[in-house]
Each structure stands twice: as structure tokens, then as C-alpha cells.
Design an enzyme around this catalytic site. Structure first.
Site, short mmCIF file in Angstrom:
data_model
loop_
_atom_site.label_atom_id
_atom_site.label_comp_id
_atom_site.label_asym_id
_atom_site.label_seq_id
_atom_site.Cartn_x
_atom_site.Cartn_y
_atom_site.Cartn_z
N SER A 1 0.76 -1.33 0.00
CA SER A 1 0.03 -0.09 0.06
C SER A 1 0.91 1.17 -0.01
O SER A 1 1.73 1.31 -0.81
CB SER A 1 -0.92 -0.13 1.08
OG SER A 1 -1.93 1.12 1.24
N ASP B 1 -9.36 -4.28 -5.86
CA ASP B 1 -8.93 -3.31 -4.98
C ASP B 1 -9.62 -2.16 -5.00
O ASP B 1 -9.62 -1.24 -6.12
CB ASP B 1 -7.50 -3.07 -5.34
CG ASP B 1 -6.58 -2.02 -4.39
OD1 ASP B 1 -7.57 -1.50 -3.45
OD2 ASP B 1 -5.41 -1.97 -4.26
N HIS C 1 -7.24 -5.47 -1.85
CA HIS C 1 -5.93 -4.32 -1.54
C HIS C 1 -5.10 -5.28 -0.78
O HIS C 1 -3.87 -5.17 -0.88
CB HIS C 1 -6.66 -3.32 -0.78
CG HIS C 1 -5.27 -2.45 -0.61
ND1 HIS C 1 -4.83 -1.48 -1.68
CD2 HIS C 1 -4.99 -1.83 0.46
CE1 HIS C 1 -4.06 -0.91 -1.17
NE2 HIS C 1 -4.09 -0.98 0.17
#
Length: 419
Positions: free
Chosen positions: A234, A327, A361
Site C-alpha cells: 500500500s 482493489d 487490496h
């Protein structure tokens, strides 16, 4: 007598277990159930219907779930389909050294949903799921500005060195680093904001801090030089990619669900990469009451945002991009494709992209439950991460094997070549 047979009963979390039920009636319908309580006392559970064969047995290697949290043949389905009693929560291990997750597996009557009593449980077994192998060392690091935990694998070494980075949650997260150490990598779980005396927020990335961490890791007698790897997720993947661009010490970078431009400022010595344009007003609350922020960042392809792009073509080492196509936190697939195209335009072949349909994600080690959404201490509402349970589980299992292969391939003497 009904028995649930599990092998092995004690294992690392990235290892599969084999589950078999015996002593049932032919074709008997039962519910298999898994329960685990995290360190905050929150219960996570999963349930699936199975039918015994003519011999009164169920072998999860071959038997298909007929209903419940998943359908079909999924030997580890009870683990990756665990979900919180709360609406949204992430099963996140805190103490990686001294205690495992204790997962209770049970065989229950098929009418358990209507008659939830102790009599409905026919057999149970407890499985220990560890994040560190016997002999892994955990060392607190406070060297200069560096704050983190160094995990050293068992044995003489030296071992390939890896820096492990997470994202906007901040603080220090250890579970992936301890697992990497269990797989033979001397791994530094590195904090970079909201931990001890580090900055409380993460607007700017000072690459020299991460350079200091890389040099520290390479100076350790148990670490194999001349280069290190980075595993990043991330917002941490922005940092990992910046390290790949600016630091000659970095030979292998794994960027999971990340981006290849600056959010905030990225600074290294006399260079500054300024922030991409952001649009907070584009955040939306979906029909589940969850925050979707994937549209908040400007398009890195637009001229107005060219100043924010990381010069990925300057990376001397290899880069592995891992993204999920469901995501909902950011457009990580599009960003990774753009980074790959930027490499190609400059004649570089050091990038690899793994894109997983149905994955969200938070792509984590194998058999981790899908976290569809969870709270963040810096955001008022739970954040929507996305993902489809079965496909996300498959992505986690495949990508973890690829990460380990990638790191082993490139973290050896002479692994950096001119690309």
C-alpha cells in the site's frame, strides 16, 4: 465415535493442514466449523456444510463444501473464510513470538444454526498457527533514527536481508517480517511514522531514513550482502519503490497494492518529487457505510501530475508488482501497468507484474482471512479494501510463493546487474 483428524496440529500460518473426519454415518450431513479469538478477545469464525462418503468419512482434500462460507473443494477454506463477529475487522497478529493463533476446528450437527448447544458438537481439535519458527530471534532496533524489529532466522547464516514495510496504518507491524525470517530471510520490520519518537504523520518520505536502515541491515554480521530486498504494501509500496529508485543497495523490491508516484513529498539528498494532485471530495461512502478512496488521487498520466512520478527506470534492481483487480482502496492495477510501461519505454526489463482477478487490496500471507474492510486509527470510517473470498485466497497462496522465489533469486552476491 466421530473424530476430527488434523495434520500437522502445529505449523506456520503459511503451511496447509490436512483435515479428515471419521466415524460419521454414510452420507451424513454435518457442519465443519473453525473459531479463533484474537489478542483483543474478538471472535472470528467460519462454517461450511459437508456430506460424509459411503464410509462415513470426509476428507477435505477431496470433499466439496455444499454450503456455508464457501462452496467446492477447498482444503484450507475454513481458515481463509474466517470472519469477525464484529461487522468489519482484520485478524492481525500482535505477539508473533510467544503465542500462536489457536484455531478450534469442530464437527457439528447440520442443524447447529437452529439448535446452538454443546450437544451439537460431535468432535473438536485445536490447531496452533505460528508466525515464527523455532529458533527465530526477535531484536529491538533503536540505532540512530532507525526504529523497528529485526528477525534473524535460526542457523549460522549469513542470510539474505529484507526490509518489511506496511502502509497508512502506521506504527510497527511484525507478522510478515517474522514469517519471512521463518523462511530464511533476516528481516527488519521497519517503522517510519507513528511509533516511539518517529513523526506522527507520514506526509513526506525521507529516503535517507530508509537508506540508513538498509546500511544498518547490511552491516549486521548475520546478513548476506551486498544488497537487500524490500517487501512493501500500500502506502509502504510507494516507499519501497522510492528505495528501488534511489538506493543502489536494493536489489529486489516487492510492491503490493501500491503506486509509483509521490503522495506528499519524496525527498532524497538534493532531489524532491512533489505530491500528485489529490481530490478529497471524490471520496464516497458506499451502501455498506464504508469509505471508498480509490478516486481521490489524480491521474498520474495527466500532464499536471508528471512532477509526481517516480523515475522507476532508474531502479537498478528487480521489481515485482502484485495487485488485486478488486482493489477498492486504490487503482493499483492501473498504477502498476503504468509503471511497467514506463520501464518498457526506457528499454528496461526488470519489472514483473502479477495481477489477480478477484483479489482485494490487503494481499497477505496464505490462508489469511480476507479483510473486506476495517477501521484505521487515522480515518473516521472503516475503509473498504475489496476482494472476493475464494479468489483472494488463491491470490494470497500464489503470490506468497512468488515473493519467496523472487527474493531468493535476486538476493545473492552480484544480483544487481546493469539493466
Amino acid at each position: 465415535m466421530v473424530r476430527i483428524i488434523v495434520h500437522p496440529k502445529t505449523a506456520l500460518v503459511d503451511e496447509p493442514v490436512y483435515i479428515r473426519v471419521t466415524g460419521l454415518l454414510p452420507n451424513q450431513l454435518v457442519v465443519l466449523q473453525a473459531k479463533v479469538t484474537n489478542e483483543k478477545g474478538e471472535l472470528f469464525f467460519s462454517e461450511a456444510f459437508y456430506k460424509a462418503d459411503e464410509g462415513g468419512e470426509i476428507d477435505l482434500e477431496h470433499a466439496a463444501a455444499l454450503g456455508g462460507d464457501y462452496l467446492g473443494i477447498h482444503p484450507m477454506g475454513l481458515f481463509w473464510s474466517l470472519k469477525s463477529e464484529k461487522t468489519f475487522s482484520r485478524l492481525l497478529k500482535q505477539d508473533v513470538m510467544n503465542s500462536p493463533f489457536l484455531v478450534q476446528l469442530s464437527v457439528c450437527d447440520s442443524d447447529i444454526f437452529f439448535k446452538d448447544s454443546p450437544a451439537s458438537v460431535k468432535a473438536s481439535e485445536t490447531v496452533e498457527r505460528w508466525y515464527s519458527a523455532p529458533g527465530v530471534q526477535r531484536i529491538q532496533i533503536r540505532e540512530g533514527r532507525i526504529r523497528g524489529i529485526l528477525f534473524i532466522p535460526p542457523g549460522e547464516g549469513p542470510f539474505p536481508g529484507v526490509i518489511d514495510l506496511f502502509g497508512f496504518i502506521g506504527g510497527l507491524i511484525e507478522f510478515r517480517a517474522s514469517l519471512l525470517a521463518s523462511r530464511g530471510f533476516a528481516t527488519l520490520a521497519l517503522a517510519y511514522f507513528d511509533y516511539e519518537d518517529l513523526p506522527k504523520r507520514s506526509e513526506d518520505v525521507d529516503v535517507e531514513y530508509f537508506e540508513e536502515a538498509a546500511d544498518f541491515l547490511l552491516s549486521h554480521p548475520k546478513v548476506l550482502g551486498p544488497s537487500i530486498g524490500v517487501v512493501s504494501l500500500s502506502q509502504g509500496a510507494q516507499v519501497g519503490l522510492a528505495m528501488a529508485v534511489f538506493l543502489k543497495q536494493v536489489a529486489a523490491t516487492v510492491c503490493i497494492s501500491g503506486f509509483f508516484f509521490s503522495v506528499g513529498c519524496i525527498k532524497y539528498r538534493n532531489e524532491t518529487i512533489h505530491s500528485i494532485n489529490t481530490f478529497p471530495e471524490r471520496a464516497r461512502i458506499n451502501n455498506l457505510g464504508l469509505l471508498e478512496i480509490h478516486s481521490m488521487l489524480g491521474n498520474p498520466q495527466e500532464e499536471a501530475n508528471k512532477h509526481a512520478l517516480l523515475p522507476v527506470e532508474r531502479a537498478q534492481g528487480h521489481i515485482l508488482f502484485i495487485v488485486g483487480e478488486k482493489d477498492y482502496n486504490m487503482n493499483s492495477k492501473a498504477y502498476a501497468e503504468q509503471a511497467m510501461e514506463q520501464l518498457r519505454r526506457h528499454g528496461k526489463s526488470n519489472g514483473t507484474l502479477l495481477s489477480y482477478p478477484g483479489a482485494g487490496h490487503l494481499i497477505e500471507p496464505p490462508y489469511s482471512p480476507l479483510c473486506l474492510a476495517s477501521p484505521n486509527p487515522r480515518i473516521r470510517r472503516p475503509v473498504f479494501w475489496g476482494g472476493e473470498t475464494v479468489l483472494h485466497a488463491e491470490a494470497q497462496e500464489h503470490s506468497w510463493k512468488e515473493i519467496l522465489k523472487f527474493l531468493r533469486r535476486h538476493l545473492s552476491p552480484g544480483s544487481i546487474s546493469k539493466l
